[in-house]
Design an enzyme around this catalytic site. Structure first.
Site, PDB file in Angstrom:
ATOM      1  N   CYS A 133       0.828  -1.211   0.000  1.00 45.01           N
ATOM      2  CA  CYS A 133       0.000   0.000   0.000  1.00 45.01           C
ATOM      3  C   CYS A 133       0.861   1.259   0.000  1.00 45.01           C
ATOM      4  CB  CYS A 133      -0.919  -0.029   1.228  1.00 45.01           C
ATOM      5  SG  CYS A 133      -1.963   1.423   1.377  1.00 45.01           S
ATOM      6  N   CYS A 136      -0.543   4.029   2.249  1.00 46.79           N
ATOM      7  CA  CYS A 136      -0.301   3.787   3.685  1.00 46.79           C
ATOM      8  C   CYS A 136       1.158   4.041   4.048  1.00 46.79           C
ATOM      9  CB  CYS A 136      -0.627   2.345   4.068  1.00 46.79           C
ATOM     10  SG  CYS A 136      -2.209   1.745   3.477  1.00 46.79           S
ATOM     11  N   ASP A 137       2.082   3.512   3.245  1.00 48.06           N
ATOM     12  CA  ASP A 137       3.479   3.421   3.681  1.00 48.06           C
ATOM     13  C   ASP A 137       4.464   4.297   2.903  1.00 48.06           C
ATOM     14  OD1 ASP A 137       2.673   1.589   5.568  1.00 48.06           O
ATOM     15  OD2 ASP A 137       3.032  -0.137   4.276  1.00 48.06           O
TER      16      ASP A 137
HETATM   17  C1  LIG Z   1      -0.216  -4.562   5.848  1.00 49.50           C
HETATM   18  C2  LIG Z   1      -1.331  -3.539   5.659  1.00 49.50           C
HETATM   19  C3  LIG Z   1      -1.090  -2.225   6.017  1.00 49.50           C
HETATM   20  C4  LIG Z   1      -2.083  -1.279   5.873  1.00 49.50           C
HETATM   21  N1  LIG Z   1      -1.840  -0.005   6.276  1.00 49.50           N
HETATM   22  C5  LIG Z   1      -2.817   0.909   6.242  1.00 49.50           C
HETATM   23  C6  LIG Z   1      -2.603   2.222   6.734  1.00 49.50           C
HETATM   24  O1  LIG Z   1      -1.500   2.564   7.203  1.00 49.50           O
HETATM   25  N2  LIG Z   1      -3.643   3.094   6.678  1.00 49.50           N
HETATM   26  C7  LIG Z   1      -4.876   2.762   6.176  1.00 49.50           C
HETATM   27  O2  LIG Z   1      -5.772   3.602   6.194  1.00 49.50           O
HETATM   28  N3  LIG Z   1      -5.098   1.537   5.681  1.00 49.50           N
HETATM   29  C8  LIG Z   1      -4.114   0.599   5.697  1.00 49.50           C
HETATM   30  N4  LIG Z   1      -4.339  -0.660   5.193  1.00 49.50           N
HETATM   31  C9  LIG Z   1      -5.626  -0.944   4.541  1.00 49.50           C
HETATM   32  C10 LIG Z   1      -6.747  -1.238   5.571  1.00 49.50           C
HETATM   33  O3  LIG Z   1      -6.298  -2.240   6.467  1.00 49.50           O
HETATM   34  C11 LIG Z   1      -8.017  -1.679   4.876  1.00 49.50           C
HETATM   35  O4  LIG Z   1      -8.420  -0.720   3.922  1.00 49.50           O
HETATM   36  C12 LIG Z   1      -9.162  -1.862   5.880  1.00 49.50           C
HETATM   37  O5  LIG Z   1      -8.785  -2.762   6.902  1.00 49.50           O
HETATM   38  C13 LIG Z   1     -10.420  -2.396   5.209  1.00 49.50           C
HETATM   39  O6  LIG Z   1     -11.378  -2.596   6.194  1.00 49.50           O
HETATM   40  P1  LIG Z   1     -12.622  -3.587   5.966  1.00 49.50           P
HETATM   41  O7  LIG Z   1     -13.383  -3.561   7.225  1.00 49.50           O
HETATM   42  O8  LIG Z   1     -13.306  -3.260   4.705  1.00 49.50           O
HETATM   43  O9  LIG Z   1     -11.999  -5.039   5.720  1.00 49.50           O
HETATM   44  P2  LIG Z   1     -10.889  -5.960   6.546  1.00 49.50           P
HETATM   45  O10 LIG Z   1     -10.048  -5.085   7.342  1.00 49.50           O
HETATM   46  O11 LIG Z   1     -10.343  -6.782   5.484  1.00 49.50           O
HETATM   47  O12 LIG Z   1     -11.828  -6.784   7.512  1.00 49.50           O
HETATM   48  C14 LIG Z   1     -12.645  -7.815   7.036  1.00 49.50           C
HETATM   49  C15 LIG Z   1     -12.904  -8.792   8.163  1.00 49.50           C
HETATM   50  O13 LIG Z   1     -13.871  -9.745   7.724  1.00 49.50           O
HETATM   51  C16 LIG Z   1     -13.524 -11.019   8.229  1.00 49.50           C
HETATM   52  N5  LIG Z   1     -14.112 -12.036   7.357  1.00 49.50           N
HETATM   53  C17 LIG Z   1     -13.808 -12.257   6.047  1.00 49.50           C
HETATM   54  N6  LIG Z   1     -14.591 -13.248   5.557  1.00 49.50           N
HETATM   55  C18 LIG Z   1     -15.407 -13.645   6.578  1.00 49.50           C
HETATM   56  C19 LIG Z   1     -16.431 -14.641   6.701  1.00 49.50           C
HETATM   57  N7  LIG Z   1     -16.782 -15.413   5.660  1.00 49.50           N
HETATM   58  N8  LIG Z   1     -17.049 -14.792   7.892  1.00 49.50           N
HETATM   59  C20 LIG Z   1     -16.710 -14.016   8.965  1.00 49.50           C
HETATM   60  N9  LIG Z   1     -15.744 -13.063   8.911  1.00 49.50           N
HETATM   61  C21 LIG Z   1     -15.105 -12.877   7.726  1.00 49.50           C
HETATM   62  C22 LIG Z   1     -11.991 -11.031   8.215  1.00 49.50           C
HETATM   63  O14 LIG Z   1     -11.497 -11.976   9.166  1.00 49.50           O
HETATM   64  C23 LIG Z   1     -11.662  -9.584   8.593  1.00 49.50           C
HETATM   65  O15 LIG Z   1     -11.453  -9.430   9.971  1.00 49.50           O
HETATM   66  C24 LIG Z   1      -3.357  -1.646   5.316  1.00 49.50           C
HETATM   67  C25 LIG Z   1      -3.585  -2.959   4.933  1.00 49.50           C
HETATM   68  C26 LIG Z   1      -2.586  -3.906   5.102  1.00 49.50           C
HETATM   69  C27 LIG Z   1      -2.852  -5.343   4.687  1.00 49.50           C
END
Ligand SMILES: Cc1cc2nc3c(=O)[nH]c(=O)nc-3n(C[C@H](O)[C@H](O)[C@H](O)COP(=O)(O)OP(=O)(O)OC[C@H]3O[C@@H](n4cnc5c(N)ncnc54)[C@H](O)[C@@H]3O)c2cc1C
Length: 313
Positions: A133, A136-137
């Site tokens: 990302c 992010c980084d």
């Molecule tokens: C290494 C890394 C660094 C990052 N750094 C940043 C940063 O510095 N700043 C920033 O703003 N963003 C950052 N991001 C991006 C950010 O993490 C994502 O945009 C954000 O987490 C998305 O949120 P979400 O709730 O849509 O999904 P997710 O965070 O992907 O959460 C989805 C959840 O659903 C659960 N799930 C999936 N399928 C199922 C199922 N079938 N049943 C039950 N549960 C399920 C998963 O276990 C997970 O906990 C980073 C991402 C990564 C990977």
């Protein structure tokens, strides 16, 4: 029957839970297959959430989110959802333990994950000089030389973004042609501090545990010639996998409309084309893939779900 089921406990799911419970919904359950927090819990540093000046690990950053939600009555079930079906005017949620739960409305916030390359050293240095990302980084590598692996639109667009922050950006791609749109490639080629290294593959990401990544060992894929470049970070931008399995139906179709990349198509209220079914966060079309955006989506979806339930009493 639940009033609202939230699938996924990342920033989008937790924000949806907060807004839904504080908004007066009584039976709200968040199904999260693991610990709540989402993908950001794997990040060692999080510093771009507005209003949070302190730099925290993703794990520490997310811990208060669940506490806040549970205080307002959100229930967490550590269960994996297999499938969501529409049955009459409600939804049936199939769980991996073969039980079934009914709900008036559903918010799907199952997120996704960036694709990894499998290059030697990627797992060792993930979060310590290997990132997926740039938004992010990128700032952590201000004024330094970095590289991007990939040849699609996001790889080339992120090269242009990083070139404004970093001293040099090397774009490494295994083919001479790019999947990115020609106009984006032309824009990138006009940027003086972007260098294209094609057709090259990465043999190894090199560095040490203390300082992180220091360079890459590359191989020219036609001549076989090897060379090394010094970089502080490799951005692996070879695609993103959305977690849309719960939307898939037994006949292979999807419960709601999806884009060609499997993202859920939603409107500005996070409504899908199925009344009562909302999608928030990284799973939706055009998601910026940032915590602040996922959180905002979750809040928007919850407000929509409250309105939907009110109108369908
Ligand atoms: C290494 C890394 C660094 C990052 N750094 C940043 C940063 O510095 N700043 C920033 O703003 N963003 C950052 N991001 C991006 C950010 O993490 C994502 O945009 C954000 O987490 C998305 O949120 P979400 O709730 O849509 O999904 P997710 O965070 O992907 O959460 C989805 C959840 O659903 C659960 N799930 C999936 N399928 C199922 C199922 N079938 N049943 C039950 N549960 C399920 C998963 O276990 C997970 O906990 C980073 C991402 C990564 C990977």
């Amino acid at each position: 029957m639940l009033e609202l089921a939230i699938i996924g406990g990342g920033p989008a799911g937790l924000s949806a839970g907060l807004y839904a419970t504080r908004g007066g919904l009584k039976d709200v359950v968040m199904f999260e297959k693991g610990m709540p927090g989402g993908q950001i819990t794997s990040s060692s540093e999080m510093e771009n959430y507005p209003g949070v000046a302190e730099v925290k690990s993703g794990f520490d950053f997310m811990m208060p989110w669940q506490e806040q939600c549970f205080r307002f009555g959100l229930k967490h079930e550590m269960k994996e959802v297999v499938c969501i079906k529409k049955v009459g005017n409600h939804f049936s949620i199939m769980l991996s333990d073969n039980t079934e739960v009914e709900s008036k409305a559903v918010i799907v916030a199952t997120g996704g994950s960036p694709k990894k390359s499998g290059v030697k050293g990627e797992d060792v240095f993930w979060g310590k000089g290997v990132s997926s990302c740039a938004t992010c980084d990128g700032f952590f590598y201000k004024g330094k030389e970095v590289a991007i692996l990939g040849g699609g639109d996001s790889a080339i667009e992120e090269a242009i973004y990083l070139a404004k922050i970093c001293s040099k950006v090397s774009v490494i791609h295994r083919r001479n042609a790019f999947r990115a749109s020609p106009i984006t490639v032309e824009r990138a080629k006009a940027v003086p501090n972007i260098e294209f290294l094609t057709p090259y593959g990465i043999e190894e990401i090199v560095g040490n545990e203390k300082d992180g990544v220091s360079g890459l060992r590359l191989k020219h894929l036609e001549s076989g010639e090897e060379k090394s470049i010094a970089i502080a970070c490799l951005f692996v931008l070879i695609g993103y996998q959305v977690n849309n399995a719960v939307l898939k139906q037994e006949n292979g179709s999807s419960i709601c409309a999806l884009s060609e990349f499997g993202e859920a198509i939603v409107n500005l209220k996070m409504e899908t084309n199925v009344p009562g079914l909302f999608v928030a966060g990284d799973l939706r079309l055009d998601a910026p893939k940032q915590v602040v955006c996922a959180a905002a989506d979750g809040a928007t979806a919850a407000l929509g779900a409250i309105e939907y339930i009110e109108h369908h009493k």
